[in-house]
Design an enzyme around this catalytic site. Sequence first.
Site, PDB file in Angstrom:
ATOM      1  N   GLY A  15      -2.693   8.966   7.340  1.00  0.00           N
ATOM      2  CA  GLY A  15      -3.868   8.834   6.738  1.00  0.00           C
ATOM      3  C   GLY A  15      -3.878   7.347   5.418  1.00  0.00           C
ATOM      4  N   GLY A  17      -6.438   6.967   3.348  1.00  0.00           N
ATOM      5  CA  GLY A  17      -7.280   7.031   2.121  1.00  0.00           C
ATOM      6  C   GLY A  17      -6.474   6.983   0.886  1.00  0.00           C
ATOM      7  N   GLY A  19      -5.193   9.110  -0.892  1.00  0.00           N
ATOM      8  CA  GLY A  19      -3.667   9.803  -1.212  1.00  0.00           C
ATOM      9  C   GLY A  19      -2.685   9.201  -0.065  1.00  0.00           C
ATOM     10  N   VAL A  83      -3.960  10.171  15.175  1.00  0.00           N
ATOM     11  CA  VAL A  83      -2.833  10.966  15.389  1.00  0.00           C
ATOM     12  C   VAL A  83      -3.560  12.133  15.979  1.00  0.00           C
ATOM     13  CG1 VAL A  83      -1.257  12.561  14.136  1.00  0.00           C
ATOM     14  CG2 VAL A  83      -1.654  10.383  13.305  1.00  0.00           C
ATOM     15  N   GLU A 174     -26.266  12.025  -6.151  1.00  0.00           N
ATOM     16  CA  GLU A 174     -26.176  10.603  -6.053  1.00  0.00           C
ATOM     17  C   GLU A 174     -26.815  10.032  -5.195  1.00  0.00           C
ATOM     18  OE1 GLU A 174     -21.837   9.942  -8.448  1.00  0.00           O
ATOM     19  OE2 GLU A 174     -21.964   9.751  -6.095  1.00  0.00           O
ATOM     20  N   ASP A 304      -7.429  16.030   0.875  1.00  0.00           N
ATOM     21  CA  ASP A 304      -8.215  16.968   1.472  1.00  0.00           C
ATOM     22  C   ASP A 304      -7.673  17.910   2.554  1.00  0.00           C
ATOM     23  OD1 ASP A 304      -9.960  16.108  -0.062  1.00  0.00           O
ATOM     24  OD2 ASP A 304     -11.201  14.902   1.478  1.00  0.00           O
ATOM     25  N   ALA A 319     -10.629  12.895  -4.871  1.00  0.00           N
ATOM     26  CA  ALA A 319      -9.581  11.709  -5.159  1.00  0.00           C
ATOM     27  C   ALA A 319      -8.470  11.976  -5.963  1.00  0.00           C
ATOM     28  CB  ALA A 319     -10.579  10.559  -5.366  1.00  0.00           C
TER      29      ALA A 319
END
Length: 417
Positions: A15, A17, A19, A83, A174, A304, A319
């Site tokens: 990943g 992102g 993290g 993956v 938003e 997540d 996040a």
Amino acid sequence: MENQKSTKPRVVVIGGGFGGIRAALALSKYGVKITLIDRYNYHLFQPLLYQVATAGLSVDDIAYPIRAIVKEKKNIDFRLAKVTGVDFENKTVLMDTGTVNYDYLVIAAGGMTNYFGMKSVEENSFGMKTLDESVIIRNHILSMFELAAHEKDADKRRAFLTFVIVGGGPTGVESAGALSELVYHVLTKEYHHINFKEARIVLVEASDKLLAAMPESLREATVETLISKRVEVRMCVQVTDYDGQRLTLKGGEVIPTNTVVWGAGVRAIDLMDNLGVEQGSMRRVVVNEYLQIPNHPEAFVIGDAAHFMQDERPLPMIAPVAMQQADVAAKNIDNLLKNKELKKFAYRDVGSMATIGRNAAVVQMGNFKTHGFFAWAIWCFVHVLRLINFRNRAVVFSKWVWDYLVYERVVRIITRK
């Protein structure tokens, strides 16, 4: 099988992102060889996806190549791959392009839109978790106005001009605020044959609260601001079906619309279902106090993808959680290598914020809370600062200033049908 000639311990990070990038960069300081895997070749700043969807920003404003991020880290190797599974017994990550072995594993695979089993909604509405999805939404919204501009059938025209956003969290709030400004401050100047009184923006929330994590005063301010922006706020309303033209609500009400944006839920990606380990809420992998998978102490799950209990409830899928967990997971891998005591994870709440458009936002940090222009300025500053590259920060800031001064959305090109 990929040959690994290095004698350094091998760490695979799944990943790219918040993290995953944070974990890889933290691990690069230690004596390990890192393989970072992601199905995309870029890191995405997801909190601003809605601005791509509402024609405020371009895709390259909120995304940055992963190789450019890690180019100075010689012990990080990037693999562009999907993956498909993990063989814990043989310590092997399975990909659509092959396999790679590991000594330690960090799974930071992120989340995906949760449709709660409603197939019709999944097939006909728009999710907003990827760049592609946001571009599709932008193209679709702009196309609806092109169709409405010359549609003589009043019912069809109103359906083209009705936009429903499902979910009262930050994404929904938003998106509704940004869409309102696009419709009523930008497009209204250009579509002279459209009666904008026919346009509707509807925000639907199943519970009785918008921004449930916020204090009541800020939730009330959010509702008032949205209403002032001509957004219809519908709370305690559940969606039951959507066929692409008719949105059905619990109780039988039907809203004719060609546009439903789904922001009502997130779950861990499908990969988590294939690991053969215990899962908690939203299909997340259950981890212990050190962020390890029970019975697999060399494997860590963060962000997540991780189900971590604190104060008798699972942590939110945001996040700051992923980034704090990344630091602890990286440190614990180093501690394992040095036979040191592992560090327990405890999330430090950094607060929450959401913008509702120009001069309007809500911010809560500990006991501090505010809304209006000052909150909006804080929101802008924090989000620009969190962008991963100076170029992105400069471009996003300049576009925000331009939009603020002249009410102009610069990204209104329909790139595909």
